[in-house]
Design an enzyme around this catalytic site. Structure first.
Site, mmCIF file in Angstrom:
data_model
loop_
_atom_site.group_PDB
_atom_site.id
_atom_site.type_symbol
_atom_site.label_atom_id
_atom_site.label_comp_id
_atom_site.label_asym_id
_atom_site.label_seq_id
_atom_site.Cartn_x
_atom_site.Cartn_y
_atom_site.Cartn_z
ATOM 1 N N HIS A 1 0.803 -1.221 0.000
ATOM 2 C CA HIS A 1 0.000 0.000 0.000
ATOM 3 C C HIS A 1 0.838 1.274 0.000
ATOM 4 O O HIS A 1 0.399 2.304 -0.483
ATOM 5 C CB HIS A 1 -1.020 -0.031 1.139
ATOM 6 C CG HIS A 1 -2.164 -0.930 0.794
ATOM 7 N ND1 HIS A 1 -2.249 -2.221 1.236
ATOM 8 C CD2 HIS A 1 -3.219 -0.736 -0.041
ATOM 9 C CE1 HIS A 1 -3.326 -2.777 0.717
ATOM 10 N NE2 HIS A 1 -3.940 -1.904 -0.054
ATOM 11 N N GLU B 1 -11.774 -9.823 -5.332
ATOM 12 C CA GLU B 1 -10.331 -9.842 -5.066
ATOM 13 C C GLU B 1 -9.906 -11.093 -4.305
ATOM 14 O O GLU B 1 -8.763 -11.197 -3.889
ATOM 15 C CB GLU B 1 -9.886 -8.561 -4.346
ATOM 16 C CG GLU B 1 -10.680 -8.194 -3.124
ATOM 17 C CD GLU B 1 -10.234 -6.865 -2.514
ATOM 18 O OE1 GLU B 1 -9.242 -6.277 -2.952
ATOM 19 O OE2 GLU B 1 -10.906 -6.434 -1.556
ATOM 20 N N ASP C 1 -4.983 -7.904 -4.793
ATOM 21 C CA ASP C 1 -5.284 -9.029 -3.915
ATOM 22 C C ASP C 1 -5.604 -10.295 -4.690
ATOM 23 O O ASP C 1 -5.215 -11.383 -4.281
ATOM 24 C CB ASP C 1 -6.442 -8.672 -2.974
ATOM 25 C CG ASP C 1 -5.938 -7.833 -1.820
ATOM 26 O OD1 ASP C 1 -4.881 -8.181 -1.263
ATOM 27 O OD2 ASP C 1 -6.572 -6.815 -1.493
ATOM 28 N N CYS D 1 -9.759 -2.131 -10.708
ATOM 29 C CA CYS D 1 -9.138 -0.990 -10.033
ATOM 30 C C CYS D 1 -7.799 -1.359 -9.392
ATOM 31 O O CYS D 1 -7.206 -0.558 -8.700
ATOM 32 C CB CYS D 1 -10.086 -0.402 -8.985
ATOM 33 S SG CYS D 1 -10.527 -1.577 -7.702
HETATM 34 C C1 PEP Z 1 -6.776 -4.561 -4.949
HETATM 35 O O1 PEP Z 1 -6.663 -5.454 -4.117
HETATM 36 O O2 PEP Z 1 -6.452 -4.675 -6.146
HETATM 37 C C2 PEP Z 1 -7.309 -3.239 -4.541
HETATM 38 C C3 PEP Z 1 -7.599 -2.320 -5.426
HETATM 39 O O3 PEP Z 1 -7.444 -3.017 -3.196
HETATM 40 P P1 PEP Z 1 -6.204 -2.686 -2.232
HETATM 41 O O4 PEP Z 1 -4.981 -2.491 -3.077
HETATM 42 O O5 PEP Z 1 -6.557 -1.463 -1.470
HETATM 43 O O6 PEP Z 1 -6.114 -3.907 -1.382
HETATM 44 MG MG MG Z 2 -7.577 -5.210 -2.170
#
Ligand code: PEP
Ligand code: MG
Length: 584
Positions: free
Chosen positions: A191, A433, A457, A504
């Protein structure tokens, strides 16, 4: 001049002196006492106990109406541990009889207790081991006077170098004088890397022990595209790096004319172009890039900017600011997604041995209903001011979706009864995910309004690679046959049920995958604002049969490596053709 090599995690270039943060780790510092020191050491230990107790009591007082009963019970049980005679008496006895410093005495006493609990079959006692470890960590931090205050950063431009940053620390940095991040741990989808990209700050991660060489006197040139950190660069290197950042600015300026044009292929297939944002300050960048909406608002960062859970009114104010800022373009709110690498102590989240397989996303929310309800109420109220969508993270099956939707209904009923302005009709969707959600996509599609695939994920869980672990970062393979097959079937199930499907995850933000995503048939994609114009350009150049043909070829390979090689030669040939001005 010499070069360190890491994982390129956020594009861009920077040259600046470094600011290195060396974390004070809560390692146990053992020392032997002389007899005259015993009473003082016991006083020190008791003071640490008192401080830890007041910290936890303050947390309980502040959060008991927001967190679920189980979470408050965890904090209460930690208070009980701090009162426990076994812990207190045995530690003091070790200090007195063995002439041990408080840290060593505490650690050994905890070790005994943990050993006793660990050998019990009962899950309840096993769980308590986590509490004991948490309490020990808290007490050690108090004994070592470690400050829990936010990072203090220099006010001049610098490259921030440290082993690791938490997402909340990264969010608190926002737009300061940090010109680049250079981190020991992490991967492209950790993140911190994602946030760096959102903030437009170059980052190189996963440098491990190479960081030990660096100190605050060093000037470094950071290349977020190649993962190179050049230490004490010569003047030619500095000039080259500066030129590269200038080139990037020129490319972006060249694409400005695309801002108000649709992402439409030459044969008329239109793709929704949305952006991912974490903080309200990114709304301006999203609009400047020509985003048609926000395709993922990671609301957790709004929580991380507060010292405690933001109230409904506080959330409403921020959500409205974002909705107003997007000026009629829809904002997709993802409910709080804590857990994994996004833990926030004030939310009652704890260190776990397998955090990404643990108490995360919707699991955390459904265990903390008052907290989820507060957020849902704020979102439904904000929705009265502009187009809004809502989605839930980490869904593994229909039961979680139903429970979450029930809470949506309850929230709207309450708002109606209280006569508060809100929009109960907003679309409600889910992130796909987890491999489980992918496998039951047909069942989920019947009960929600849209899907958004979170590849960060989905790849982590499908290929069993921890997204934080730089050693297995090579397994982040968006073109792996398992991932392509999974995405293809999710898209098919969504469309069969008549709902839309977007993506996303970070894969969507990499320009090189734009044709693949087109071929997969997504309705919209959500990317970092800085990437949006380049991806739109690729979409506008690529007829659908070309994208579908590429996907079919990529899906014919048995291994990710073969698919990657084929993809690279496709991209090179395309670039050559464009340079020669002979078509797409
Ligand atoms: C993902 O898992 O691709 C996602 C967009 O959520 P995050 O990266 O916040 O886990
Ligand atoms: Mg995610």
């Amino acid at each position: 001049m010499f070069t360190l090599h890491g994982i390129p995690a956020s594009p861009g270039h920077a040259v600046a002196r470094i600011h290195r943060i060396i974390r004070e780790e809560t390692k146990v510092r053992r020392r032997d006492l002389v007899a005259g020191e015993v009473e003082t050491e016991i006083e020190v230990f008791r003071a640490a106990l008192n401080q830890a107790r007041s910290q936890i009591s303050a947390l309980v007082a502040r959060l008991s109406d927001q967190l679920g009963q189980d979470e408050v019970a965890i904090l209460d049980s930690q208070l009980l541990i701090l009162e426990d005679e076994l812990l207190v008496d045995r530690t003091e006895e070790r200090i007195r009889t063995n002439l041990m410093g408080a840290e060593g005495a505490l650690h050994d006493t905890m070790g005994d207790l943990i050993h006793q609990f660990d050998t019990l079959e009962d899950d309840y006692f096993r769980e308590r081991v986590l509490d004991l470890r948490d309490v020990e960590e808290r007490l050690l931090r108090r004994l070592q006077g470690i400050d829990d205050r936010p990072l203090q950063l220099p006010t001049h431009p610098h490259v921030l170098v440290t082993g690791d940053l938490t997402p909340s620390e990264t969010a608190s940095i926002g737009r300061t004088q940090v010109r680049a991040f250079v981190l020991g741990s992490g991967s492209k989808t950790s993140h911190v890397a994602i946030l760096a990209r959102s903030l437009g700050v170059p980052a190189v991660v996963g440098l491990g022990d190479q960081l030990a060489i660096l100190d605050n006197a060093n000037l470094v040139a950071v290349d977020g595209e190649t993962g190179e950190v050049i230490v004490e660069p010569d003047s030619a290197t500095i000039a080259r790096v500066r030129q590269l950042s200038q080139k990037q600015i020129t490319v972006n300026a060249k694409l400005e004319h695309l801002r108000d044009l649709p992402a439409e292929t030459p044969d008329g297939r239109r793709l929704g172009m949305l952006t991912n944002i974490e903080l309200p300050l990114e709304v301006e960048m999203a609009r400047a890039a020509g985003a048609e909406g926000v395709g993922l608002l990671r609301t957790e960062y709004i929580y991380f900017q507060h010292q405690t859970i933001p109230s409904e009114e506080e959330q409403l104010a921020v959500y409205r600011e974002i909705i107003d800022g997007m000026d009629g373009r829809a904002v997709l709110f993802r409910t709080l997604d804590v857990g994994g690498d996004k833990i926030q102590r004030y939310l009652g989240a704890r260190k776990e041995s397998n955090p990404f397989l643990g108490w995360r996303g919707i699991r955390f929310l459904l265990a903390n209903r008052p907290l989820l309800k507060t957020q849902l109420r704020a979102v439904y109220r904000a929705a009265a001011h502009g187009p809004t969508r809502l989605m839930f993270p980490m869904i593994t099956g229909v039961d979680e979706l139903r429970e979450a939707k029930e809470l949506c209904r309850e929230s709207c009923d309450e708002l109606a009864a209280e006569g508060l302005d809100h929009d109960p009709g907003i679309p409600v969707g889910i992130m796909i995910e987890t491999p489980s959600a992918a496998a039951v996509a047909d069942l989920l599609a019947r009960e929600c309004d849209f899907f958004s695939i979170g590849t960060n994920d989905l790849i982590q869980y499908t290929l069993a690679m921890d997204r934080l672990n730089s050693r297995v970062a090579y397994l982040y393979q968006p073109l792996h046959p398992a991932i392509l097959r999974s995405m293809k079937s999710i898209v098919a199930e969504a469309h069969a049920a008549g709902i839309t499907v977007g993506i996303c995850g970070e894969m969507a933000s990499e320009t090189k995958y734009a044709e693949v995503l087109l071929g997969l048939g997504f309705d919209d994609i959500s990317v970092h604002a800085a990437q949006l114009p380049k991806i739109k350009q690729v979409v506008r150049w690529t007829p659908m049969p070309e994208a579908e043909g590429l996907l079919a070829e990529l899906m014919s390979f048995a291994t990710a490596d073969e698919a990657v090689r084929h993809h690279e030669s496709y991209l090179e040939a395309k670039k050559r053709r464009r340079n020669e001005g002979t078509g797409s």
